[in-house]
Design a protein around this motif. Structure first.
Motif, mmCIF file in Angstrom:
data_model
loop_
_atom_site.group_PDB
_atom_site.id
_atom_site.type_symbol
_atom_site.label_atom_id
_atom_site.label_comp_id
_atom_site.label_asym_id
_atom_site.label_seq_id
_atom_site.Cartn_x
_atom_site.Cartn_y
_atom_site.Cartn_z
ATOM 1 N N MET A 75 -4.303 0.590 -13.879
ATOM 2 C CA MET A 75 -3.417 -0.546 -13.654
ATOM 3 C C MET A 75 -4.140 -1.893 -13.618
ATOM 4 S SD MET A 75 -0.833 1.313 -10.928
ATOM 5 C CE MET A 75 0.460 0.059 -10.919
ATOM 6 N N TYR A 76 -5.470 -1.866 -13.554
ATOM 7 C CA TYR A 76 -6.239 -3.109 -13.605
ATOM 8 C C TYR A 76 -6.548 -3.492 -15.045
ATOM 9 C CZ TYR A 76 -7.377 -2.650 -8.593
ATOM 10 O OH TYR A 76 -7.323 -2.551 -7.218
ATOM 11 N N THR A 77 -6.621 -4.800 -15.286
ATOM 12 C CA THR A 77 -7.058 -5.300 -16.592
ATOM 13 C C THR A 77 -8.443 -5.913 -16.499
ATOM 14 O OG1 THR A 77 -4.763 -5.796 -17.200
ATOM 15 C CG2 THR A 77 -6.486 -6.834 -18.517
ATOM 16 N N PHE A 78 -8.711 -6.643 -15.418
ATOM 17 C CA PHE A 78 -9.976 -7.365 -15.257
ATOM 18 C C PHE A 78 -10.619 -7.050 -13.906
ATOM 19 C CE2 PHE A 78 -7.098 -10.331 -17.671
ATOM 20 C CZ PHE A 78 -7.682 -10.137 -18.907
ATOM 21 N N ALA A 79 -11.859 -7.536 -13.737
ATOM 22 C CA ALA A 79 -12.566 -7.395 -12.457
ATOM 23 C C ALA A 79 -13.327 -8.682 -12.159
ATOM 24 C CB ALA A 79 -13.536 -6.215 -12.496
ATOM 25 N N GLY A 80 -13.542 -8.933 -10.881
ATOM 26 C CA GLY A 80 -14.324 -10.096 -10.457
ATOM 27 C C GLY A 80 -15.026 -9.780 -9.154
ATOM 28 N N THR A 81 -16.036 -10.558 -8.816
ATOM 29 C CA THR A 81 -16.786 -10.279 -7.591
ATOM 30 C C THR A 81 -16.148 -10.903 -6.355
ATOM 31 O OG1 THR A 81 -18.259 -12.214 -7.738
ATOM 32 C CG2 THR A 81 -18.931 -10.207 -8.936
ATOM 33 N N HIS B 260 0.797 -1.232 0.000
ATOM 34 C CA HIS B 260 0.000 0.000 0.000
ATOM 35 C C HIS B 260 0.828 1.281 0.000
ATOM 36 C CE1 HIS B 260 -4.161 -1.675 1.440
ATOM 37 N NE2 HIS B 260 -3.732 -2.227 0.326
ATOM 38 N N ASP B 261 2.044 1.226 0.534
ATOM 39 C CA ASP B 261 2.872 2.437 0.609
ATOM 40 C C ASP B 261 3.792 2.607 -0.590
ATOM 41 O OD1 ASP B 261 1.789 3.170 3.070
ATOM 42 O OD2 ASP B 261 3.246 1.964 4.182
ATOM 43 N N SER B 262 3.657 1.740 -1.590
ATOM 44 C CA SER B 262 4.587 1.826 -2.709
ATOM 45 C C SER B 262 3.927 1.445 -4.034
ATOM 46 C CB SER B 262 5.798 0.917 -2.463
ATOM 47 O OG SER B 262 6.671 0.933 -3.569
ATOM 48 N N MET B 263 3.532 2.455 -4.807
ATOM 49 C CA MET B 263 2.995 2.198 -6.137
ATOM 50 C C MET B 263 4.060 1.550 -7.017
ATOM 51 S SD MET B 263 -0.157 2.823 -6.895
ATOM 52 C CE MET B 263 -1.110 2.620 -5.398
ATOM 53 N N ALA B 264 5.324 1.792 -6.676
ATOM 54 C CA ALA B 264 6.422 1.223 -7.461
ATOM 55 C C ALA B 264 6.395 -0.307 -7.417
ATOM 56 C CB ALA B 264 7.764 1.738 -6.952
ATOM 57 N N GLN B 265 5.957 -0.863 -6.282
ATOM 58 C CA GLN B 265 5.881 -2.312 -6.162
ATOM 59 C C GLN B 265 4.789 -2.871 -7.084
ATOM 60 O OE1 GLN B 265 7.848 -4.451 -4.470
ATOM 61 N NE2 GLN B 265 9.125 -2.706 -3.865
ATOM 62 N N TYR B 266 3.684 -2.155 -7.172
ATOM 63 C CA TYR B 266 2.630 -2.570 -8.097
ATOM 64 C C TYR B 266 3.121 -2.492 -9.544
ATOM 65 C CZ TYR B 266 -0.899 -2.498 -4.370
ATOM 66 O OH TYR B 266 -1.635 -2.756 -3.241
ATOM 67 N N PRO C 195 -8.524 1.456 3.865
ATOM 68 C CA PRO C 195 -7.242 1.481 3.154
ATOM 69 C C PRO C 195 -7.278 0.692 1.844
ATOM 70 C CG PRO C 195 -6.871 1.143 5.493
ATOM 71 C CD PRO C 195 -8.354 1.015 5.277
ATOM 72 N N THR C 196 -7.966 -0.456 1.865
ATOM 73 C CA THR C 196 -8.084 -1.264 0.645
ATOM 74 C C THR C 196 -8.896 -0.525 -0.414
ATOM 75 O OG1 THR C 196 -7.838 -3.374 1.805
ATOM 76 C CG2 THR C 196 -9.013 -3.416 -0.306
ATOM 77 N N THR C 197 -10.002 0.091 0.017
ATOM 78 C CA THR C 197 -10.830 0.846 -0.922
ATOM 79 C C THR C 197 -10.034 1.992 -1.542
ATOM 80 O OG1 THR C 197 -12.837 0.306 0.311
ATOM 81 C CG2 THR C 197 -12.948 2.192 -1.182
ATOM 82 N N LYS C 198 -9.258 2.682 -0.731
ATOM 83 C CA LYS C 198 -8.456 3.812 -1.220
ATOM 84 C C LYS C 198 -7.467 3.358 -2.283
ATOM 85 C CE LYS C 198 -5.206 7.366 0.327
ATOM 86 N NZ LYS C 198 -4.467 7.933 1.500
ATOM 87 N N ILE C 199 -6.766 2.247 -2.022
ATOM 88 C CA ILE C 199 -5.784 1.742 -2.988
ATOM 89 C C ILE C 199 -6.476 1.240 -4.245
ATOM 90 C CG2 ILE C 199 -4.084 -0.089 -3.409
ATOM 91 C CD1 ILE C 199 -2.999 2.212 -1.751
ATOM 92 N N ALA C 200 -7.642 0.622 -4.082
ATOM 93 C CA ALA C 200 -8.378 0.124 -5.242
ATOM 94 C C ALA C 200 -8.706 1.270 -6.194
ATOM 95 C CB ALA C 200 -9.655 -0.583 -4.798
ATOM 96 N N TYR C 201 -9.196 2.370 -5.645
ATOM 97 C CA TYR C 201 -9.524 3.523 -6.493
ATOM 98 C C TYR C 201 -8.269 4.140 -7.107
ATOM 99 C CZ TYR C 201 -14.541 3.764 -5.600
ATOM 100 O OH TYR C 201 -15.893 3.499 -5.578
ATOM 101 N N GLU C 202 -7.180 4.128 -6.355
ATOM 102 C CA GLU C 202 -5.926 4.667 -6.888
ATOM 103 C C GLU C 202 -5.435 3.835 -8.073
ATOM 104 O OE1 GLU C 202 -2.775 7.264 -7.343
ATOM 105 O OE2 GLU C 202 -4.526 7.490 -6.030
ATOM 106 N N LEU C 203 -5.462 2.522 -7.937
ATOM 107 C CA LEU C 203 -5.044 1.643 -9.030
ATOM 108 C C LEU C 203 -5.995 1.777 -10.221
ATOM 109 C CD1 LEU C 203 -4.100 -1.569 -6.990
ATOM 110 C CD2 LEU C 203 -2.516 0.037 -8.053
ATOM 111 N N LEU C 204 -7.271 1.942 -9.929
ATOM 112 C CA LEU C 204 -8.265 2.142 -10.989
ATOM 113 C C LEU C 204 -7.958 3.405 -11.782
ATOM 114 C CD1 LEU C 204 -11.928 1.422 -9.766
ATOM 115 C CD2 LEU C 204 -10.864 0.626 -11.887
ATOM 116 N N LYS C 205 -7.749 4.495 -11.069
ATOM 117 C CA LYS C 205 -7.520 5.784 -11.724
ATOM 118 C C LYS C 205 -6.215 5.796 -12.519
ATOM 119 C CE LYS C 205 -10.270 8.266 -8.300
ATOM 120 N NZ LYS C 205 -10.261 9.099 -7.070
ATOM 121 N N ARG C 206 -5.254 4.986 -12.094
ATOM 122 C CA ARG C 206 -3.978 4.899 -12.807
ATOM 123 C C ARG C 206 -4.042 3.911 -13.980
ATOM 124 N NH1 ARG C 206 1.120 6.090 -9.538
ATOM 125 N NH2 ARG C 206 0.412 7.379 -7.805
#
Length: 246
Positions: free
Chosen positions: A204-210, A161-167, A191-202
């Motif tokens: 970085m996701y390709t797919f989604a699942g429930t 969570h503290d390093s976008m570089a790792q993602y 914290p998970t929701t915050k990172i999820a939106y950050e990755l979304l806005k960048r």
């Protein structure tokens, strides 16, 4: 005014033909559906949300859920039969697996005993405590075998969570990211929701699942049905359709 006007019906969120590529709907095989009746009940509820196509992914985890490909396929056959008996002829299911990146997975990979989501895509996950020490080697071996690793819920790995570089490093190593739609709810914490939106806005996701395990998960999914989320999620949901349709 804004949040209420922004809400949409959950059936409007999913584009026609959406394929859920992460769920635990096979009966009595992991921490998801408890029995065949539970499986049918969960699928009925998801069907009302507009989802008819499922690539189901029971856990495969050494020492906990050492589900074999044979056992998984037997459960798949049981569920398909039950769905037909219930009249769900337009529901498509395919059983794959969600593989923990551990020694058990390494042995399965070496023996070519892998159930892909479709074609060369396999769903993998990591421990929520720390990544495997040999992560780079595991990702390399997956690709040497001709597979593409789809990393489940990267937003849930707190140690990143503290390093976008790792993602970014994971993506450079060949991982495709799969968002848990439930991560946009209260299910896993802010914290998970915050990172999820950050990755979304960048992007970085390709797919989604429930990642559906039980009824509460399906109920929570109503929370994400907003115009804003629909716009953010549409590219991912369409990628699911393009890549994993039956």
């Amino acid at each position: 005014m804004g949040i209420f006007n922004n809400k949409i019906n959950i059936t409007e969120l999913y584009p026609k033909g959406f394929v859920d590529i992460h769920s635990h709907l096979l009966p009595g095989i992991d921490d998801g559906a408890k029995n065949i009746e539970d499986s049918i009940g969960l699928i009925e509820r998801m069907h009302k949300h507009g989802i008819s196509d499922f690539r189901i992914t029971p856990h495969v985890l050494g020492g906990v859920w050492e589900n074999s490909s044979t056992t998984i396929k037997e459960k798949e056959a049981d569920l398909k039969k039950a769905l037909i008996e219930k009249g769900y002829h337009n529901v498509n299911i395919h059983a794959a697996a969600e593989y923990m990146l551990d020694d058990h997975f390494s042995a399965l990979l070496a023996n070519n005993d892998i159930l892909p989501l479709k074609d060369k895509y396999i769903l993998v996950e990591m421990s929520f405590f720390n990544p495997p020490f040999n992560l780079d080697d595991l990702l390399f071996q997956i690709q040497v075998k001709g597979y593409i690793p789809v990393l489940a819920h990267p937003e849930r790995y707190n140690y990143y969570h503290d390093s976008m570089a790792q993602y970014e490093k994971l993506i450079e190593a060949g991982c495709l990211f799969q968002l848990n739609l439930l991560s946009l709810t209260e299910q896993y914490g802010k914290p998970t929701t915050k990172i999820a939106y950050e990755l979304l806005k960048r992007g970085m996701y390709t797919f989604a699942g429930t990642d559906t395990h039980h009824k509460r998960h399906i109920h929570l999914m109503n929370e994400i049905a907003t115009k804003k989320n629909k716009k953010l999620l549409l590219p991912l949901l369409e990628n699911n359709i393009k890549t994993f349709s039956f």
